[in-house]
Design a protein around this motif. Structure first.
Motif, PDB file in Angstrom:
ATOM      1  N   TYR A   5     -17.634 137.388  21.120  1.00 38.17           N
ATOM      2  CA  TYR A   5     -16.321 138.024  20.954  1.00 38.17           C
ATOM      3  C   TYR A   5     -16.031 139.021  22.067  1.00 38.17           C
ATOM      4  CZ  TYR A   5     -15.180 135.769  16.590  1.00 38.17           C
ATOM      5  OH  TYR A   5     -14.854 134.818  15.647  1.00 38.17           O
ATOM      6  N   ASN A   9     -12.901 138.510  24.443  1.00 44.94           N
ATOM      7  CA  ASN A   9     -11.908 139.577  24.625  1.00 44.94           C
ATOM      8  C   ASN A   9     -11.615 139.778  26.099  1.00 44.94           C
ATOM      9  OD1 ASN A   9     -10.762 140.824  22.271  1.00 44.94           O
ATOM     10  ND2 ASN A   9     -12.779 141.591  21.753  1.00 44.94           N
ATOM     11  N   GLU A  22      -7.314 142.617  21.048  1.00 46.06           N
ATOM     12  CA  GLU A  22      -8.542 142.748  20.266  1.00 46.06           C
ATOM     13  C   GLU A  22      -8.649 141.514  19.379  1.00 46.06           C
ATOM     14  OE1 GLU A  22     -11.270 144.592  19.963  1.00 46.06           O
ATOM     15  OE2 GLU A  22     -10.629 145.841  21.640  1.00 46.06           O
ATOM     16  N   THR A  24     -10.026 138.779  16.728  1.00 47.81           N
ATOM     17  CA  THR A  24     -10.771 138.672  15.480  1.00 47.81           C
ATOM     18  C   THR A  24     -10.922 137.182  15.204  1.00 47.81           C
ATOM     19  OG1 THR A  24      -8.850 138.530  14.007  1.00 47.81           O
ATOM     20  CG2 THR A  24      -9.615 140.760  14.600  1.00 47.81           C
ATOM     21  N   THR A  27      -7.539 135.524  14.737  1.00 45.98           N
ATOM     22  CA  THR A  27      -6.508 135.552  15.771  1.00 45.98           C
ATOM     23  C   THR A  27      -6.063 134.131  16.105  1.00 45.98           C
ATOM     24  OG1 THR A  27      -7.453 137.574  16.745  1.00 45.98           O
ATOM     25  CG2 THR A  27      -5.964 136.285  18.128  1.00 45.98           C
TER      26      THR A  27
END
Length: 77
Positions: A5, A9, A22, A24, A27
């Protein structure tokens, strides 16, 4: 998974030139303004390059969210 992650990002922030992103697991393209079908293919190439993986066309078109993308990366890297 946390490292995946963090790296995702960075790829998304660089690709969309937006340091506020950001990610998740939930998303989706609807959550990121410029993530449309044309950008999706180029974004997938950037993700593939970052992680040294190759997505199949079925995986690319079938991903429903970033969580599924991260799972595929985890299985293939």
């Amino acid at each position: 998974m946390e490292e995946i992650y963090e790296r995702l990002n960075e790829v998304f922030r660089d690709f969309f030139d937006d340091d506020e992103i950001e990610l998740t697991p939930e998303t989706t393209a609807e959550d990121i303004e410029d993530w449309d079908s044309l950008n999706h293919i180029t974004l997938m190439s950037a993700v593939e390059e970052e992680f040294g993986v190759r997505f199949t066309m079925g995986q690319v078109s079938g991903m429903k969210n970033v969580g599924e993308m991260a799972e595929i990366i985890a299985k293939n890297s």
